[in-house]
Design a protein around this motif. Structure first.
Motif, PDB file in Angstrom:
ATOM      1  N   LYS A   1       0.859  -1.194   0.000  1.00 36.51           N
ATOM      2  CA  LYS A   1       0.000   0.000   0.000  1.00 36.51           C
ATOM      3  C   LYS A   1       0.890   1.237   0.000  1.00 36.51           C
ATOM      4  CE  LYS A   1      -3.561  -2.532   2.400  1.00 36.51           C
ATOM      5  NZ  LYS A   1      -4.285  -2.763   3.627  1.00 36.51           N
ATOM      6  N   TRP A   2       0.445   2.268  -0.722  1.00 39.65           N
ATOM      7  CA  TRP A   2       1.238   3.472  -0.914  1.00 39.65           C
ATOM      8  C   TRP A   2       0.376   4.719  -0.841  1.00 39.65           C
ATOM      9  CZ3 TRP A   2       6.443   2.956  -1.249  1.00 39.65           C
ATOM     10  CH2 TRP A   2       6.916   1.656  -1.452  1.00 39.65           C
ATOM     11  N   THR A   3       0.975   5.799  -0.384  1.00 40.67           N
ATOM     12  CA  THR A   3       0.315   7.105  -0.361  1.00 40.67           C
ATOM     13  C   THR A   3       1.094   8.036  -1.280  1.00 40.67           C
ATOM     14  OG1 THR A   3      -0.397   6.796   1.920  1.00 40.67           O
ATOM     15  CG2 THR A   3      -0.386   9.055   1.083  1.00 40.67           C
TER      16      THR A   3
ATOM     17  N   LEU B   1       8.712   4.289  -6.596  1.00 36.70           N
ATOM     18  CA  LEU B   1       8.077   4.183  -5.288  1.00 36.70           C
ATOM     19  C   LEU B   1       9.071   4.437  -4.154  1.00 36.70           C
ATOM     20  CD1 LEU B   1       5.792   1.080  -5.907  1.00 36.70           C
ATOM     21  CD2 LEU B   1       5.119   3.491  -5.865  1.00 36.70           C
ATOM     22  N   LYS B   2      10.351   4.335  -4.449  1.00 31.05           N
ATOM     23  CA  LYS B   2      11.377   4.605  -3.432  1.00 31.05           C
ATOM     24  C   LYS B   2      11.625   6.103  -3.253  1.00 31.05           C
ATOM     25  CE  LYS B   2      13.923   0.295  -3.733  1.00 31.05           C
ATOM     26  NZ  LYS B   2      15.256  -0.305  -3.859  1.00 31.05           N
ATOM     27  N   ASN B   3      11.082   6.921  -4.147  1.00 31.64           N
ATOM     28  CA  ASN B   3      11.257   8.371  -4.076  1.00 31.64           C
ATOM     29  C   ASN B   3      10.267   8.942  -3.065  1.00 31.64           C
ATOM     30  OD1 ASN B   3      11.318  11.141  -4.434  1.00 31.64           O
ATOM     31  ND2 ASN B   3      11.430  11.030  -6.669  1.00 31.64           N
ATOM     32  N   THR B   4      10.745   9.290  -1.874  1.00 38.94           N
ATOM     33  CA  THR B   4       9.851   9.735  -0.800  1.00 38.94           C
ATOM     34  C   THR B   4       9.238  11.108  -1.053  1.00 38.94           C
ATOM     35  OG1 THR B   4      11.740  10.567   0.469  1.00 38.94           O
ATOM     36  CG2 THR B   4      10.967   8.320   0.964  1.00 38.94           C
ATOM     37  N   SER B   5       9.729  11.841  -2.042  1.00 36.36           N
ATOM     38  CA  SER B   5       9.082  13.116  -2.374  1.00 36.36           C
ATOM     39  C   SER B   5       7.821  12.879  -3.205  1.00 36.36           C
ATOM     40  CB  SER B   5      10.040  14.047  -3.118  1.00 36.36           C
ATOM     41  OG  SER B   5      10.340  13.533  -4.398  1.00 36.36           O
ATOM     42  N   GLN B   6       7.660  11.642  -3.729  1.00 39.51           N
ATOM     43  CA  GLN B   6       6.470  11.299  -4.507  1.00 39.51           C
ATOM     44  C   GLN B   6       5.584  10.282  -3.813  1.00 39.51           C
ATOM     45  OE1 GLN B   6       7.913   9.965  -8.301  1.00 39.51           O
ATOM     46  NE2 GLN B   6       8.220  12.040  -9.048  1.00 39.51           N
ATOM     47  N   TRP B   7       6.179   9.339  -3.084  1.00 40.71           N
ATOM     48  CA  TRP B   7       5.433   8.225  -2.485  1.00 40.71           C
ATOM     49  C   TRP B   7       5.896   7.961  -1.058  1.00 40.71           C
ATOM     50  CZ3 TRP B   7       1.370   6.299  -5.038  1.00 40.71           C
ATOM     51  CH2 TRP B   7       1.313   6.490  -6.421  1.00 40.71           C
ATOM     52  N   GLN B   8       4.954   7.558  -0.206  1.00 38.58           N
ATOM     53  CA  GLN B   8       5.250   7.060   1.141  1.00 38.58           C
ATOM     54  C   GLN B   8       4.676   5.648   1.231  1.00 38.58           C
ATOM     55  OE1 GLN B   8       6.875   8.586   3.813  1.00 38.58           O
ATOM     56  NE2 GLN B   8       7.420  10.185   2.356  1.00 38.58           N
ATOM     57  N   SER B   9       5.415   4.738   1.829  1.00 43.76           N
ATOM     58  CA  SER B   9       4.887   3.379   1.965  1.00 43.76           C
ATOM     59  C   SER B   9       3.775   3.374   3.012  1.00 43.76           C
ATOM     60  CB  SER B   9       5.990   2.396   2.334  1.00 43.76           C
ATOM     61  OG  SER B   9       6.535   2.721   3.577  1.00 43.76           O
ATOM     62  N   GLY B  10       2.794   2.537   2.793  1.00 41.54           N
ATOM     63  CA  GLY B  10       1.635   2.476   3.678  1.00 41.54           C
ATOM     64  C   GLY B  10       0.637   3.572   3.346  1.00 41.54           C
ATOM     65  N   TRP B  11      -0.502   3.539   4.005  1.00 41.10           N
ATOM     66  CA  TRP B  11      -1.504   4.579   3.814  1.00 41.10           C
ATOM     67  C   TRP B  11      -1.342   5.598   4.922  1.00 41.10           C
ATOM     68  CZ3 TRP B  11      -6.092   0.795   2.673  1.00 41.10           C
ATOM     69  CH2 TRP B  11      -5.973   0.321   1.361  1.00 41.10           C
ATOM     70  N   GLN B  12      -0.979   6.812   4.565  1.00 38.32           N
ATOM     71  CA  GLN B  12      -0.729   7.887   5.511  1.00 38.32           C
ATOM     72  C   GLN B  12      -1.964   8.787   5.612  1.00 38.32           C
ATOM     73  OE1 GLN B  12       2.426   7.851   6.929  1.00 38.32           O
ATOM     74  NE2 GLN B  12       2.779   6.031   5.687  1.00 38.32           N
ATOM     75  N   SER B  13      -2.214   9.315   6.805  1.00 36.93           N
ATOM     76  CA  SER B  13      -3.298  10.284   6.987  1.00 36.93           C
ATOM     77  C   SER B  13      -2.829  11.644   6.468  1.00 36.93           C
ATOM     78  CB  SER B  13      -3.670  10.393   8.465  1.00 36.93           C
ATOM     79  OG  SER B  13      -2.614  11.011   9.178  1.00 36.93           O
ATOM     80  N   LEU B  14      -3.764  12.572   6.259  1.00 35.13           N
ATOM     81  CA  LEU B  14      -3.396  13.908   5.816  1.00 35.13           C
ATOM     82  C   LEU B  14      -2.457  14.572   6.816  1.00 35.13           C
ATOM     83  CD1 LEU B  14      -6.752  15.256   4.335  1.00 35.13           C
ATOM     84  CD2 LEU B  14      -4.701  14.545   3.099  1.00 35.13           C
TER      85      LEU B  14
END
Length: 84
Positions: free
Chosen positions: A14-16, A60-73
């Motif tokens: 899952k990704w945010t 998906l490893k680029n944290t400026s575009q994606w975070q692993s897991g579902w993150q809240s706002l």
């Protein structure tokens, strides 16, 4: 000896997205495909299964575009430095 698979736990992850994509931020990987040295992930929006697209899994490893897991706002804002 068998070659190590790149991104072995990709399907089901899952990704945010840091920015909305077609109005959504939360996605799940439902499929993968290998093309030569590249690995691609099929992403599906958690709230709208009609929103789907393929992305190079390396992105998906680029944290400026994606975070692993579902993150809240709130969690997204904290990562971006908006909330102290």
């Amino acid at each position: 000896m068998q070659k190590k698979q790149k991104f072995p736990y990709l399907v089901g992850s899952k990704w945010t997205a840091q920015q909305k994509i077609d109005g959504w931020r939360h996605f799940q990987v439902v499929n993968r495909k290998n093309q030569g040295k590249w690995v691609f992930a099929e992403m599906v929006a958690a709230c709208d299964p009609l929103v789907r697209f393929w992305v190079n899994a390396k992105l998906l490893k680029n944290t400026s575009q994606w975070q692993s897991g579902w993150q809240s706002l709130q969690e997204i804002a904290e990562v971006e430095g908006y909330v102290s």
